[in-house]
Design an enzyme around this catalytic site. Structure first.
Site, PDB file in Angstrom:
ATOM      1  N   CYS A  79      40.793  46.292  38.390  1.00 25.68           N
ATOM      2  CA  CYS A  79      39.417  45.858  38.607  1.00 25.68           C
ATOM      3  C   CYS A  79      38.418  46.584  37.705  1.00 25.68           C
ATOM      4  O   CYS A  79      38.364  46.292  36.523  1.00 25.68           O
ATOM      5  CB  CYS A  79      39.076  45.989  40.095  1.00 25.68           C
ATOM      6  SG  CYS A  79      37.638  45.028  40.567  1.00 25.68           S
ATOM      7  N   HIS A 175      43.570  43.989  43.489  1.00 20.74           N
ATOM      8  CA  HIS A 175      43.779  45.353  43.986  1.00 20.74           C
ATOM      9  C   HIS A 175      45.126  45.502  44.686  1.00 20.74           C
ATOM     10  O   HIS A 175      45.197  45.423  45.918  1.00 20.74           O
ATOM     11  CB  HIS A 175      42.667  45.720  44.982  1.00 20.74           C
ATOM     12  CG  HIS A 175      41.326  45.838  44.346  1.00 20.74           C
ATOM     13  ND1 HIS A 175      40.924  46.949  43.644  1.00 20.74           N
ATOM     14  CD2 HIS A 175      40.297  44.970  44.286  1.00 20.74           C
ATOM     15  CE1 HIS A 175      39.707  46.760  43.184  1.00 20.74           C
ATOM     16  NE2 HIS A 175      39.292  45.568  43.550  1.00 20.74           N
ATOM     17  N   GLU A 177      46.559  48.098  45.277  1.00 17.32           N
ATOM     18  CA  GLU A 177      46.475  49.305  46.106  1.00 17.32           C
ATOM     19  C   GLU A 177      45.902  49.028  47.496  1.00 17.32           C
ATOM     20  O   GLU A 177      45.989  49.881  48.376  1.00 17.32           O
ATOM     21  CB  GLU A 177      45.666  50.396  45.381  1.00 17.32           C
ATOM     22  CG  GLU A 177      44.143  50.173  45.302  1.00 17.32           C
ATOM     23  CD  GLU A 177      43.700  49.203  44.205  1.00 17.32           C
ATOM     24  OE1 GLU A 177      44.576  48.553  43.576  1.00 17.32           O
ATOM     25  OE2 GLU A 177      42.476  49.099  43.968  1.00 17.32           O
TER      26      GLU A 177
END
Lengths: 195, 297
Positions: A79, A175, A177
């Site tokens: 990002c 994302h 994560e």
């Protein structure tokens, strides 16, 4: 393998640390130039690219990181991290800068404001289906010849890249994560260890 | 939530996710496009667009409401970072307007005059995420139960006095530690004491933390204040009156951003605290006639 650095100036640092942890890889937080010494791999997290760019300058990290990139640092950029790695950024601030380490053109907030943030299933080359979490995400508008596209997404106007890889950098509009799925991080670790 | 072939919007993950992206950053109150620009230039991760900063709301009195949409639009046009705006507690129509304007986060805020003395907004009904204030864990969990995706301490807005925010953070931390060490049977009675949903109480007991990011607001007016609350477990800071009521807003904004990132590095916090000029004058909270933190239920 050696500890993987996580740029810890601002953003979702903790989630990347925890993904590395889950893969049995230790991490090292990077806030000042001394933290970069000896690193072979770095994660550039999500966050606000303008704030991170500002803090890279004030912390003195901007130039040492540029040097590390030309010396062959491996990077997983998600990002805001992708925006900072890109060779071309549109819809940014007038003084927006980036490292031009990954040959892609990105448009900031290319999918719209927060109310347009979305999740979508993605088919990642060599990995399979992953959930893409896109938050005020940048949109990749074009990629250079040395950049491989690992996943695309069709937002109603044709498939376009959302996960790309060059020789040493993985760039991600979404994302990984923010999910418990560590396969994108594993892809990065494999890239570093197979050098 | 809305499902389309191109993706699903408004999920808890994308709503909480934006709060995750703001961690380690500073969200600044701004009342016009010029201030918004100063905030973005100084490295703010977001701005809160409002007509009057809390110190002025406190001074002026009267009913404080949602800002003029035109003013919010002007700020959205000038910055590239997220733009937040405040709705009155319980005023879901103001929230609907803010969502229609495309603001990135709504603060259901005690700084504005409450519109409903019993009910907060049903935040699950919105695509845009909400942040709410809390003075203790029970209040935080009630707000999360209603759909808040970020919690901030209330502090005592517009005073420039950090004491209330410290009290709120320490209270929430202590109550979370208590849950974390409780056994499964105790959680039911603790949920009753906290007046909080049992499911969320069990989740906090398991995680040892809130299921959404916890930020600090209310009274931050120096880099040292930012460092203090970050060390007390806040994950980012809101600065209201503290920047634009100081002597040199540009320098203060830069300094608080630096101190929030490097909050554990006292050498850096010392450096950015040097020669800043006067912070906002501030107020002793014991003598206040109007305590904003008591608004909300």
């Amino acid at each position: 393998m050696r500890a993987v650095g996580v740029l810890a100036l601002q953003g979702d640092v903790r989630e990347h640390v925890s993904a590395l942890n889950n893969l049995g890889v230790s991490s090292a937080l990077v806030r000042v130039p001394a933290d970069l010494v000896g690193l072979e791999a770095l994660i550039m997290p999500g966050g606000e690219s303008t704030a991170i760019a500002h803090l890279l300058k004030t912390s003195g990290l901007k130039d040492p990181l540029a040097n590390a990139l030309s010396d062959g640092l491996f990077v997983l950029a998600t990002c805001a991290g992708l925006i900072l790695m890109a060779s071309n950024v549109s819809d940014g601030r007038s003084d927006q800068w980036s490292y031009s380490a990954l040959d892609v053109s990105v448009r900031r907030n290319g999918y719209g404001r927060q109310i347009a943030s979305f999740e979508a299933p993605l088919d990642v080359l060599g990995v399979g289906e992953v959930t893409g979490v896109f938050i005020r995400a940048p949109r990749i508008e074009s990629v250079g010849t040395d950049v491989d596209v690992l996943a695309t997404h069709d937002h109603g106007d044709g498939a376009h890249p959302v996960l790309v890889r060059s020789e040493r950098i993985i760039g991600c509009c979404f994302h990984p994560e923010l999910t418990s799925d560590t396969r994108i991080h594993q892809l990065f670790i494999d890239m570093v260890t197979s050098q | 939530m809305s499902n389309g072939s191109s993706g699903t919007t408004g999920t808890a993950r994308v709503k909480r996710g934006l709060a995750d992206m703001l961690r380690g950053g500073v969200i600044m109150d701004v009342v016009n496009p010029e201030q918004a620009k100063i905030a973005e230039d100084a490295g703010a991760v977001a701005v809160m667009a409002l007509e009057r900063v809390p110190a002025d709301i406190r001074r002026d009195g009267g009913v404080a409401r949602m800002s003029d949409p035109e003013m919010i639009r002007q700020i959205q046009e000038i910055v590239t970072i997220p733009v937040m705006a405040k709705a009155r507690i319980g005023h879901f129509a103001e929230a609907q307007i803010l969502q229609s304007l495309g603001v990135d986060y709504i603060d259901e805020s005690e700084v504005l005059t409450p519109a409903d003395e019993a009910n907060h907004i049903d935040k699950w009904a919105f695509t845009v995420p909400f942040v709410c204030g809390a003075t203790n864990l029970g209040e935080a969990l009630r707000r999360i139960g209603e759909g808040a995706c970020m919690i901030r301490s209330k502090g005592e807005a517009g005073t420039g006095n950090i004491v209330e925010a410290v009290r709120h953070l320490r209270t929430i931390n202590a109550q979370m530690r208590r849950l974390h060490t409780a056994d499964a049977a105790e959680l039911f009675a603790l949920a009753k004491d906290l007046q909080a949903p049992i499911g969320l109480v069990q989740e906090v007991a398991e995680l040892g933390a809130l299921p959404v990011p916890m930020f600090c607001a209310g009274g931050i007016s120096t880099p040292a204040d930012a460092s203090l609350v970050m060390q007390l477990g806040a994950q980012a800071v809101f600065v209201g009156s503290g920047i634009f009521k100081s002597d040199d807003p540009t320098r203060m904004a830069h300094a608080i951003v630096e101190a929030t990132t490097h909050y554990r590095d006292a050498d850096i916090v010392a450096k950015v605290s040097t020669g800043l000029g006067a912070a906002m004058k501030g107020a002793e909270t014991a003598t206040l006639e109007m305590r904003l933190a008591e608004r909300g239920w």
